[in-house]
Design an enzyme around this catalytic site. Structure first.
Site, PDB file in Angstrom:
ATOM      1  CB  ILE A  11      -8.273  38.903 -31.885  1.00 42.09           C
ATOM      2  CG1 ILE A  11      -8.188  39.068 -30.377  1.00 42.09           C
ATOM      3  CG2 ILE A  11      -9.370  37.928 -32.261  1.00 42.09           C
ATOM      4  CD1 ILE A  11      -7.277  40.164 -29.903  1.00 42.09           C
ATOM      5  CE  LYS A  87     -13.944  43.190 -28.892  1.00 45.99           C
ATOM      6  NZ  LYS A  87     -14.090  44.193 -29.930  1.00 45.99           N
ATOM      7  CG  ASP A 165     -14.650  45.647 -33.174  1.00 46.37           C
ATOM      8  OD1 ASP A 165     -15.213  44.543 -33.193  1.00 46.37           O
ATOM      9  OD2 ASP A 165     -13.415  45.793 -32.998  1.00 46.37           O
TER      10      ASP A 165
END
Ligand code: NAP
Length: 306
Positions: A11, A87, A165
């Protein structure tokens, strides 16, 4: 402002670094990762060394998996840096509480990001639902874990959340578009016999006015991927698809959404939080996730291998 990105993985490379590089607010001043680096950017493997050698840092952005994140977040806050968290904001709710308390004590900005809330039509969905009576809301979040998390063994470890997730993104939209307080009333977690975290889950929520609210998460979906939320109200049915990128009401596609650009919006918001020395730390998607694990009936399913 100068920012360091911690945890150079999927990410960070796909979203964070491009968003920083195109932002008028930020310069990528350093990275911290055990192995990952970014061309032309000072790279560190140790937090103390990074803090010593980058005295002008304003903020850090944590892109590590949730499990190993706490000591890095704590060290950054103790050093007086502003902190942005991918997150979920921590591995446990108590970690989250202590990070928030530390940020308040240090007077720095802390941002628990929920990138899915920045999807193009999520704020339009919230506006459309406002004042309407909800009858039913169903989340269907089904994707192929091999495609989206290739080789990421941490997702299967305790604290890695498994299918949550991804599911927590749906829960971040749910808690972003509904103002009513929901509670997980039942959950079923399907856990592969060789793993610690669920590959699929079904959730039911108690809604204060009795609406039926459910979620189906599954990481075994091959072919077309599904990230949908269907909300039936007394004034029509709204369908959010593609993770909040598209919205239709009674079958009619809706316009008026924001441009694509979840991560640029997150970095712009982080800059505003720093200017205001503010904290944005909503843990409600994590509370529902934790409650699903607390309430969840655990069923063992077929072994998972990459
Ligand atoms: P990832 O590809 O595994 O990258 C995380 C990086 O953190 C690793 O490359 C690793 O880099 C570093 N790291 C440090 N300690 C680690 C440990 N104990 N175990 C594993 N990695 C460790 O994961 P990711 O997909 O980028 O996800 C990171 C965070 O972003 C997660 O919280 C995830 O929920 C969130 N997120 C992911 C996506 C997505 O589509 N992948 C989307 C949105 C949010 P070094 O080996 O160099 O230390």
């Amino acid at each position: 402002m100068k920012i360091a990105v911690l945890g150079i993985g999927k990410i960070a490379r796909d979203q964070h670094i491009p968003a920083i590089n195109t932002s008028p607010d930020w310069t990528l001043a350093a990275t911290l990762s055990r192995a990952g680096t970014v061309d032309g950017v000072p790279a560190f493997t140790d937090m103390d060394a990074m803090l010593r050698h980058c005295p002008g840092l304003d903020a850090v952005s944590l892109c590590l998996p949730p499990g190993p994140r706490l000591p890095y977040a704590e060290a950054a806050l103790k050093a007086g840096l502003n902190v942005m968290l991918e997150k979920p904001p921590g591995a446990t709710l108590s970690e989250c509480r202590s990070l928030e308390a530390l940020a308040r004590a240090k007077g720095v900005a802390l941002f628990a990001t929920w990138h899915s809330r920045e999807a193009a039509m999520v704020s339009a969905a919230r506006a459309w639902l406002k004042g309407k009576r909800l009858r039913r809301l169903n989340i269907i979040w089904k994707e192929d874990v091999r495609k989206w998390h290739p080789g990421q063994d941490w997702v299967w470890e305790p604290g890695g959340l498994g299918v949550f997730d991804a599911g927590i993104n749906a829960l971040s939209i749910l808690t972003g578009i509904l103002s009513e307080a929901l509670h997980v009333s039942a959950a079923t977690l399907h856990v592969p016999e060789n793993r610690q975290a669920p590959i699929a889950a079904s959730l039911a929520f108690r809604h204060p006015e009795g609406a039926e609210v459910t979620a189906e998460f599954d990481w075994r979906q091959e072919g077309p991927q599904t990230w949908d939320i269907i909300a039936e109200t007394d004034a029509g049915t709204m369908v959010l698809t593609r993770g909040g990128a598209h919205m239709a009401v009674d079958g009619v596609p809706q316009g008026g959404g924001r441009e694509q650009g979840e991560y640029p919006r997150l970095y712009a918001k982080m800059a505003r939080l720093i200017a205001a020395q503010a904290i944005d730390f909503d843990v409600s998607p994590m509370i529902h996730t934790a409650d699903a694990f607390l309430r969840g009936e655990r069923r063992t399913t077929t072994a998972f291998h990459w």
